[in-house]
Write a protein that holds these residues in place. Structure first.
Motif, mmCIF file in Angstrom:
data_model
loop_
_atom_site.group_PDB
_atom_site.id
_atom_site.type_symbol
_atom_site.label_atom_id
_atom_site.label_comp_id
_atom_site.label_asym_id
_atom_site.label_seq_id
_atom_site.Cartn_x
_atom_site.Cartn_y
_atom_site.Cartn_z
ATOM 1 N N VAL A 55 26.781 39.521 51.860
ATOM 2 C CA VAL A 55 26.172 38.591 50.905
ATOM 3 C C VAL A 55 25.293 39.354 49.911
ATOM 4 N N GLY A 56 24.514 40.307 50.403
ATOM 5 C CA GLY A 56 23.668 41.120 49.523
ATOM 6 C C GLY A 56 24.490 41.889 48.503
ATOM 7 N N CYS A 57 25.601 42.471 48.949
ATOM 8 C CA CYS A 57 26.483 43.190 48.026
ATOM 9 C C CYS A 57 27.095 42.236 47.008
ATOM 10 N N GLY A 58 27.462 41.045 47.461
ATOM 11 C CA GLY A 58 28.012 40.038 46.543
ATOM 12 C C GLY A 58 27.010 39.651 45.468
ATOM 13 N N ILE A 59 25.767 39.454 45.865
ATOM 14 C CA ILE A 59 24.715 39.110 44.892
ATOM 15 C C ILE A 59 24.503 40.265 43.915
ATOM 16 N N PHE A 60 24.515 41.494 44.425
ATOM 17 C CA PHE A 60 24.383 42.666 43.561
ATOM 18 C C PHE A 60 25.508 42.709 42.522
ATOM 19 N N VAL A 61 26.739 42.459 42.967
ATOM 20 C CA VAL A 61 27.879 42.487 42.034
ATOM 21 C C VAL A 61 27.756 41.360 41.009
ATOM 22 N N ILE A 62 27.282 40.197 41.426
ATOM 23 C CA ILE A 62 27.081 39.100 40.473
ATOM 24 C C ILE A 62 26.064 39.510 39.409
ATOM 25 N N LEU A 63 24.964 40.093 39.825
ATOM 26 C CA LEU A 63 23.950 40.542 38.862
ATOM 27 C C LEU A 63 24.511 41.634 37.959
ATOM 28 N N TRP A 64 25.283 42.549 38.538
ATOM 29 C CA TRP A 64 25.933 43.612 37.760
ATOM 30 C C TRP A 64 26.868 42.990 36.730
ATOM 31 N N ALA A 65 27.613 41.979 37.164
ATOM 32 C CA ALA A 65 28.558 41.327 36.250
ATOM 33 C C ALA A 65 27.828 40.597 35.128
ATOM 34 N N ILE A 66 26.707 40.001 35.427
ATOM 35 C CA ILE A 66 25.967 39.255 34.407
ATOM 36 C C ILE A 66 25.320 40.192 33.387
ATOM 37 N N PHE A 67 24.691 41.260 33.872
ATOM 38 C CA PHE A 67 23.887 42.102 32.981
ATOM 39 C C PHE A 67 24.593 43.351 32.465
#
Length: 193
Positions: A55-67
């Motif tokens: 889940v932590g990695c998924g959230i990191f990738v979401i933030l990476w994708a957004i920014f």
């Protein structure tokens, strides 16, 4: 008659020894169940730790994708697809792990075994879908880079680096997958024994 009277004290002593033995066996059964429960809880905690890392990695990738992704010129479609893919991964991780909790681990052993068997089956099915999803995503990522870079030599180099990153992430993910499967198997085997 006299023989029966002589046997009575011996018989009483044997009964007392049997009672002592029965009490020891009852205590041992309680200790064995406690050890089994403690081991199951440790393994369930390890299983859930892998879920939290995912889940932590998924959230990191979401933030990476957004920014990061839009900032370097990737399409909004790819950005949205990446975010959607991670949200799907997070949802299914939660769904697969929601019953691996303290209440279940303290419940009856048949329920624990069923939950672990379902988790194991879900993980095995998810691996198939995950590989397909990551393959499509990687091809799309490589295509986006090729369009952005407009230099085939640089594109090949970047695609090679992305393959190394994909292999590294894949090996970490496979290790986590095996850890969950092995811990679930261990819990199932302990219950069946």
């Amino acid at each position: 008659m006299e023989n029966n009277e002589n046997n009575c004290p011996e018989l009483e002593e044997m009964r007392a020894q049997l009672t002592i033995l029965k009490n020891k066996l009852d205590k041992e059964a309680i200790i064995n169940e406690r050890l089994l429960r403690d081991t199951m809880k440790r393994k369930a905690n390890a299983i859930n730790a892998n879920a939290w890392v995912s889940v932590g990695c998924g959230i990191f990738v979401i933030l990476w994708a957004i920014f990061f992704i839009p900032a370097i010129g990737f399409s909004w479609y790819f950005t949205a697809a990446t975010i959607l893919m991670m949200l799907v991964c997070i949802f299914f991780t939660w769904k697969q792990h929601k019953n691996v909790n303290r209440k279940t681990m303290n419940g009856d052993l048949l329920t624990v075994a069923k939950v672990m068997k379902k988790l194991k089956q879900d993980y095995q099915n998810w691996l198939k879908y995950g590989i397909i999803m990551v393959t499509v995503w990687y091809v799309w990522l490589a295509t986006e880079y090729c369009i952005l870079l407009k230099d085939w030599k640089l594109s090949i180099f970047v695609i090679f680096l992305l393959l190394i990153a994909l292999a590294t992430g894949g090996s970490i993910g496979l290790h986590m997958y095996k850890s969950v499967i092995n811990n679930a198997d261990d819990i199932i085997k302990q219950i069946e024994e």
